[in-house]
Design a protein around this motif. Structure first.
Motif, short mmCIF file in Angstrom:
data_model
loop_
_atom_site.label_atom_id
_atom_site.label_comp_id
_atom_site.label_asym_id
_atom_site.label_seq_id
_atom_site.Cartn_x
_atom_site.Cartn_y
_atom_site.Cartn_z
N ILE A 68 37.30 -26.44 -50.69
CA ILE A 68 37.09 -26.12 -52.11
C ILE A 68 35.59 -26.03 -52.42
O ILE A 68 35.13 -25.09 -53.05
CB ILE A 68 37.72 -27.21 -53.01
CG1 ILE A 68 39.24 -27.27 -52.80
CG2 ILE A 68 37.40 -26.94 -54.48
CD1 ILE A 68 40.00 -26.05 -53.23
N SER A 69 34.82 -27.00 -51.94
CA SER A 69 33.38 -27.00 -52.25
C SER A 69 32.68 -25.80 -51.62
O SER A 69 31.84 -25.15 -52.25
CB SER A 69 32.72 -28.30 -51.78
OG SER A 69 32.70 -28.38 -50.36
N LYS A 113 35.21 -32.05 -58.81
CA LYS A 113 33.80 -32.25 -58.45
C LYS A 113 33.42 -31.37 -57.25
O LYS A 113 32.26 -30.96 -57.12
CB LYS A 113 33.54 -33.71 -58.10
CG LYS A 113 33.54 -34.64 -59.28
CD LYS A 113 32.28 -34.49 -60.09
CE LYS A 113 32.17 -35.58 -61.13
NZ LYS A 113 31.07 -35.31 -62.07
N CYS A 114 34.38 -31.13 -56.38
CA CYS A 114 34.14 -30.25 -55.23
C CYS A 114 33.84 -28.83 -55.72
O CYS A 114 32.94 -28.16 -55.23
CB CYS A 114 35.36 -30.22 -54.32
SG CYS A 114 35.94 -31.83 -53.77
N ALA A 115 34.64 -28.40 -56.70
CA ALA A 115 34.52 -27.02 -57.19
C ALA A 115 33.27 -26.80 -58.03
O ALA A 115 32.69 -25.72 -58.02
CB ALA A 115 35.76 -26.66 -58.01
N THR A 116 32.84 -27.86 -58.75
CA THR A 116 31.70 -27.67 -59.65
C THR A 116 30.36 -28.02 -58.98
O THR A 116 29.31 -27.73 -59.55
CB THR A 116 31.85 -28.53 -60.92
OG1 THR A 116 32.03 -29.89 -60.56
CG2 THR A 116 33.03 -28.05 -61.76
N LEU A 117 30.40 -28.59 -57.78
CA LEU A 117 29.17 -29.03 -57.12
C LEU A 117 28.13 -27.90 -57.00
O LEU A 117 26.96 -28.08 -57.35
CB LEU A 117 29.50 -29.58 -55.72
CG LEU A 117 28.30 -29.92 -54.83
CD1 LEU A 117 27.48 -31.05 -55.43
CD2 LEU A 117 28.76 -30.28 -53.41
N SER A 118 28.56 -26.74 -56.52
CA SER A 118 27.59 -25.66 -56.30
C SER A 118 27.00 -25.17 -57.62
O SER A 118 25.83 -24.77 -57.67
CB SER A 118 28.24 -24.51 -55.54
OG SER A 118 29.38 -24.03 -56.21
N TRP A 119 27.81 -25.21 -58.67
CA TRP A 119 27.31 -24.77 -59.98
C TRP A 119 26.29 -25.75 -60.53
O TRP A 119 25.29 -25.34 -61.14
CB TRP A 119 28.48 -24.60 -60.95
CG TRP A 119 29.35 -23.46 -60.56
CD1 TRP A 119 30.43 -23.51 -59.73
CD2 TRP A 119 29.19 -22.09 -60.92
NE1 TRP A 119 30.95 -22.26 -59.57
CE2 TRP A 119 30.23 -21.37 -60.29
CE3 TRP A 119 28.28 -21.41 -61.73
CZ2 TRP A 119 30.36 -20.00 -60.44
CZ3 TRP A 119 28.42 -20.04 -61.88
CH2 TRP A 119 29.45 -19.35 -61.24
N ASN A 120 26.55 -27.02 -60.36
CA ASN A 120 25.58 -28.02 -60.81
C ASN A 120 24.29 -27.90 -60.00
O ASN A 120 23.19 -28.08 -60.53
CB ASN A 120 26.17 -29.43 -60.67
CG ASN A 120 27.30 -29.66 -61.65
OD1 ASN A 120 27.34 -29.06 -62.72
ND2 ASN A 120 28.23 -30.54 -61.29
N ASN A 129 28.30 -34.46 -53.42
CA ASN A 129 29.47 -34.97 -54.12
C ASN A 129 30.00 -36.18 -53.36
O ASN A 129 30.75 -36.03 -52.40
CB ASN A 129 30.54 -33.88 -54.22
CG ASN A 129 31.87 -34.44 -54.71
OD1 ASN A 129 31.91 -35.48 -55.37
ND2 ASN A 129 32.95 -33.75 -54.39
N PRO A 130 29.60 -37.38 -53.77
CA PRO A 130 29.97 -38.59 -53.02
C PRO A 130 31.48 -38.84 -53.01
O PRO A 130 31.98 -39.51 -52.12
CB PRO A 130 29.22 -39.71 -53.75
CG PRO A 130 28.89 -39.17 -55.09
CD PRO A 130 28.77 -37.69 -54.95
N LEU A 131 32.20 -38.27 -53.99
CA LEU A 131 33.64 -38.49 -54.03
C LEU A 131 34.35 -37.92 -52.82
O LEU A 131 35.40 -38.39 -52.40
CB LEU A 131 34.24 -37.85 -55.30
CG LEU A 131 33.95 -38.54 -56.62
CD1 LEU A 131 34.55 -37.74 -57.77
CD2 LEU A 131 34.52 -39.95 -56.62
N HIS A 145 38.99 -32.25 -66.62
CA HIS A 145 39.09 -33.52 -65.91
C HIS A 145 37.74 -34.03 -65.43
O HIS A 145 37.60 -35.20 -65.14
CB HIS A 145 40.04 -33.41 -64.74
CG HIS A 145 41.39 -32.95 -65.15
ND1 HIS A 145 42.32 -33.78 -65.72
CD2 HIS A 145 41.95 -31.73 -65.13
CE1 HIS A 145 43.41 -33.09 -66.01
NE2 HIS A 145 43.21 -31.84 -65.66
N GLU A 146 36.76 -33.11 -65.33
CA GLU A 146 35.48 -33.57 -64.83
C GLU A 146 34.89 -34.62 -65.75
O GLU A 146 34.30 -35.59 -65.30
CB GLU A 146 34.49 -32.40 -64.69
CG GLU A 146 33.20 -32.88 -64.04
CD GLU A 146 32.21 -31.77 -63.77
OE1 GLU A 146 32.16 -30.82 -64.56
OE2 GLU A 146 31.49 -31.89 -62.77
#
Ligand code: ZN
Length: 173
Positions: free
Chosen positions: A71-72, A155-162, A37-39, A105-106
């Motif tokens: 969060i990530s 994006k931090c929260a969804t990174l692992s799911w992606n 997650n580059p953000l 928001h993603e």
């Protein structure tokens, strides 16, 4: 009495300090994928061991490496605990329900256009709403609900799911 936000914060910190399923699996046979997650600079290294074929395949084991914000890393820990022993179909439902909680928001962060599914005012598609109505139980993952108030953290929260979705796709590729 502690409020819901305090409880959520405690759950997130607990997963951050004592991450579940931390480690590696021998790859191969396990599938190894990386997410970034580059953000925020978060990285996830995910090891996935699927048992069986197709949608009925089961997540026999999953391990998480990498580093990043609370969060990530807590989201990855919760995700690993939530998907272990589940079928690929169940994982897809869970992913959908979690992303429905986060997706509002993603999509904005991803920018406009490029084949994104169109979203109404709520940001939820009918399918997303149905996934929630189906009563998919998110358990500890509910604790990340507060993240939607901080769009840059979604994006931090969804990174692992992606990353998990990518792992399943590669494992079954
Ligand atoms: Zn982050």
């Amino acid at each position: 009495m502690p409020g819901l936000e305090d409880l959520y914060r405690e759950i997130i910190l607990d997963h951050y300090r004592s991450p579940r399923n931390r480690g590696e699996l021998e790859s191969p046979p396990a599938t190894r994928v990386e997410g970034f997650n580059p953000l925020c600079g978060d990285e996830i290294v995910l090891y996935l061991d699927l048992d069986g074929e197709g949608d009925g395949a089961t997540v026999a084991d999953v391990r998480i490496g990498g580093q990043g914000c609370s969060i990530s890393q807590s989201s990855a820990s919760m995700m690993s605990a939530a998907v272990k022993g589940r079928t690929v179909t169940e994982v897809a439902q869970l992913t959908k329900a979690f992303k429905a909680m986060m997706s509002i928001h993603e999509q904005e962060l991803d920018g406009p256009g490029e084949g994104k599914e169109e979203a109404g005012d709520s940001g939820l598609t009918a399918d997303d709403a149905a996934a929630i109505d189906d009563g998919v139980r998110l358990g500890d993952l509910e604790a990340l609900r507060g993240v939607v108030k901080f769009p840059v953290r979604i994006k931090c929260a969804t990174l692992s799911w992606n990353t998990l979705a990518q792992g399943i796709a590669e494992a079954q590729g």
